[in-house]
Write a protein that holds these residues in place. Structure first.
Motif, PDB file in Angstrom:
ATOM      1  N   ASN A   1       0.858  -1.327   0.101  1.00  0.00           N
ATOM      2  CA  ASN A   1      -0.098  -0.213   0.091  1.00  0.00           C
ATOM      3  C   ASN A   1       0.863   1.231   0.032  1.00  0.00           C
ATOM      4  OD1 ASN A   1       0.817  -0.531   2.663  1.00  0.00           O
ATOM      5  ND2 ASN A   1      -1.155   0.797   3.657  1.00  0.00           N
ATOM      6  N   ARG A   2       2.115   1.092  -0.064  1.00  0.00           N
ATOM      7  CA  ARG A   2       2.959   2.294  -0.069  1.00  0.00           C
ATOM      8  C   ARG A   2       3.937   2.067  -1.192  1.00  0.00           C
ATOM      9  NH1 ARG A   2       2.373   1.686   5.369  1.00  0.00           N
ATOM     10  NH2 ARG A   2       2.068   3.464   6.433  1.00  0.00           N
ATOM     11  N   ASN A   3       3.395   1.492  -2.309  1.00  0.00           N
ATOM     12  CA  ASN A   3       4.192   1.397  -3.602  1.00  0.00           C
ATOM     13  C   ASN A   3       4.248   2.840  -4.126  1.00  0.00           C
ATOM     14  OD1 ASN A   3       5.331   0.050  -5.456  1.00  0.00           O
ATOM     15  ND2 ASN A   3       3.476   0.084  -6.909  1.00  0.00           N
ATOM     16  N   GLY A   4       5.497   3.165  -4.651  1.00  0.00           N
ATOM     17  CA  GLY A   4       5.622   4.437  -5.216  1.00  0.00           C
ATOM     18  C   GLY A   4       6.306   5.557  -4.298  1.00  0.00           C
ATOM     19  N   LYS A   5       6.460   5.048  -2.933  1.00  0.00           N
ATOM     20  CA  LYS A   5       7.058   5.673  -2.132  1.00  0.00           C
ATOM     21  C   LYS A   5       8.408   5.309  -1.535  1.00  0.00           C
ATOM     22  CE  LYS A   5       2.737   7.531  -0.128  1.00  0.00           C
ATOM     23  NZ  LYS A   5       1.823   6.901  -1.056  1.00  0.00           N
ATOM     24  N   TRP A   6       9.240   5.886  -1.049  1.00  0.00           N
ATOM     25  CA  TRP A   6      10.661   5.546  -0.490  1.00  0.00           C
ATOM     26  C   TRP A   6      10.659   5.753   1.070  1.00  0.00           C
ATOM     27  CZ3 TRP A   6       9.766   6.758  -5.450  1.00  0.00           C
ATOM     28  CH2 TRP A   6      10.433   6.122  -6.276  1.00  0.00           C
ATOM     29  N   GLY A   7      11.407   4.856   1.554  1.00  0.00           N
ATOM     30  CA  GLY A   7      11.781   5.080   3.058  1.00  0.00           C
ATOM     31  C   GLY A   7      13.403   5.392   3.315  1.00  0.00           C
ATOM     32  N   CYS A   8      13.443   5.796   4.499  1.00  0.00           N
ATOM     33  CA  CYS A   8      15.032   5.950   5.076  1.00  0.00           C
ATOM     34  C   CYS A   8      14.800   6.149   6.163  1.00  0.00           C
ATOM     35  CB  CYS A   8      15.624   7.162   4.492  1.00  0.00           C
ATOM     36  SG  CYS A   8      17.322   7.456   4.861  1.00  0.00           S
ATOM     37  N   TYR A   9      15.524   5.031   7.279  1.00  0.00           N
ATOM     38  CA  TYR A   9      15.532   5.234   8.455  1.00  0.00           C
ATOM     39  C   TYR A   9      16.151   6.246   9.405  1.00  0.00           C
ATOM     40  CZ  TYR A   9      13.717   0.412   8.348  1.00  0.00           C
ATOM     41  OH  TYR A   9      12.871  -0.566   8.113  1.00  0.00           O
ATOM     42  N   LEU A  10      15.540   7.083  10.065  1.00  0.00           N
ATOM     43  CA  LEU A  10      15.949   8.047  10.809  1.00  0.00           C
ATOM     44  C   LEU A  10      16.506   7.406  12.069  1.00  0.00           C
ATOM     45  CD1 LEU A  10      13.128  10.792  10.774  1.00  0.00           C
ATOM     46  CD2 LEU A  10      15.170  10.692   9.355  1.00  0.00           C
TER      47      LEU A  10
ATOM     48  N   VAL B   1       9.108   8.933   5.607  1.00  0.00           N
ATOM     49  CA  VAL B   1       8.404   8.080   4.279  1.00  0.00           C
ATOM     50  C   VAL B   1       8.355   9.232   3.298  1.00  0.00           C
ATOM     51  CG1 VAL B   1       6.591   6.782   3.029  1.00  0.00           C
ATOM     52  CG2 VAL B   1       7.317   6.220   5.384  1.00  0.00           C
ATOM     53  N   PHE B   2       8.751   9.188   2.024  1.00  0.00           N
ATOM     54  CA  PHE B   2       8.755  10.267   1.193  1.00  0.00           C
ATOM     55  C   PHE B   2       8.367   9.767  -0.424  1.00  0.00           C
ATOM     56  CE2 PHE B   2      13.107   9.407   2.155  1.00  0.00           C
ATOM     57  CZ  PHE B   2      13.593   9.036   0.825  1.00  0.00           C
TER      58      PHE B   2
ATOM     59  N   LYS C   1      13.750  15.292  -8.860  1.00  0.00           N
ATOM     60  CA  LYS C   1      14.549  16.452  -7.839  1.00  0.00           C
ATOM     61  C   LYS C   1      13.826  16.888  -6.890  1.00  0.00           C
ATOM     62  CE  LYS C   1      17.518  16.963 -11.469  1.00  0.00           C
ATOM     63  NZ  LYS C   1      18.905  16.513 -11.292  1.00  0.00           N
ATOM     64  N   VAL C   2      12.409  16.560  -6.709  1.00  0.00           N
ATOM     65  CA  VAL C   2      11.580  17.245  -5.606  1.00  0.00           C
ATOM     66  C   VAL C   2      11.086  16.056  -4.910  1.00  0.00           C
ATOM     67  CG1 VAL C   2       9.465  18.539  -5.061  1.00  0.00           C
ATOM     68  CG2 VAL C   2      10.781  19.203  -7.147  1.00  0.00           C
ATOM     69  N   VAL C   3      11.268  16.379  -3.437  1.00  0.00           N
ATOM     70  CA  VAL C   3      10.661  15.112  -2.404  1.00  0.00           C
ATOM     71  C   VAL C   3       9.525  15.792  -1.749  1.00  0.00           C
ATOM     72  CG1 VAL C   3      11.303  13.858  -0.452  1.00  0.00           C
ATOM     73  CG2 VAL C   3      12.909  14.062  -2.382  1.00  0.00           C
ATOM     74  N   ASP C   4       8.296  15.176  -1.644  1.00  0.00           N
ATOM     75  CA  ASP C   4       7.431  15.415  -0.619  1.00  0.00           C
ATOM     76  C   ASP C   4       7.369  14.399   0.464  1.00  0.00           C
ATOM     77  OD1 ASP C   4       6.366  17.312  -2.306  1.00  0.00           O
ATOM     78  OD2 ASP C   4       5.060  15.961  -3.101  1.00  0.00           O
ATOM     79  N   ILE C   5       7.682  14.935   1.944  1.00  0.00           N
ATOM     80  CA  ILE C   5       7.669  14.082   2.991  1.00  0.00           C
ATOM     81  C   ILE C   5       6.252  13.791   3.439  1.00  0.00           C
ATOM     82  CG2 ILE C   5       8.453  14.015   5.377  1.00  0.00           C
ATOM     83  CD1 ILE C   5      10.701  15.740   4.970  1.00  0.00           C
TER      84      ILE C   5
END
Length: 72
Positions: free
Chosen positions: A23-32, A39-40, A61-65
């Motif tokens: 359900n989060r396909n198309g998004k990326w994650g990076c652990y804080l 998730v962005f 070039k543009v990220v939405d958190i």
């Protein structure tokens, strides 16, 4: 934190940059701080893709958190 020029640079930073699925396909994650990833998603639509449908990270070039949470 520093500015980046594209999603491609995220792959070289600490935090396990990774694409999400289901359900989060198309998004990326990076652990804080495990288990809390940020998730962005690309802020540009449509997402630039190769002829095979693979996102071209260097052209994003543009990220939405979206959120910060433990989704596991």
């Amino acid at each position: 934190m520093r500015d980046i020029d594209s999603f491609a640079e995220l792959e070289t930073l600490p935090g396990n940059f990774h694409p999400l699925n289901a359900n989060r396909n198309g998004k990326w994650g990076c652990y804080l701080d495990h288990p809390y990833p940020i998730v962005f998603e690309p802020g540009v639509k449509p997402v630039p893709c190769s002829e095979h449908g693979t996102p071209i990270l260097s052209k994003m070039k543009v990220v939405d958190i979206i959120e910060i949470l433990d989704y596991h």
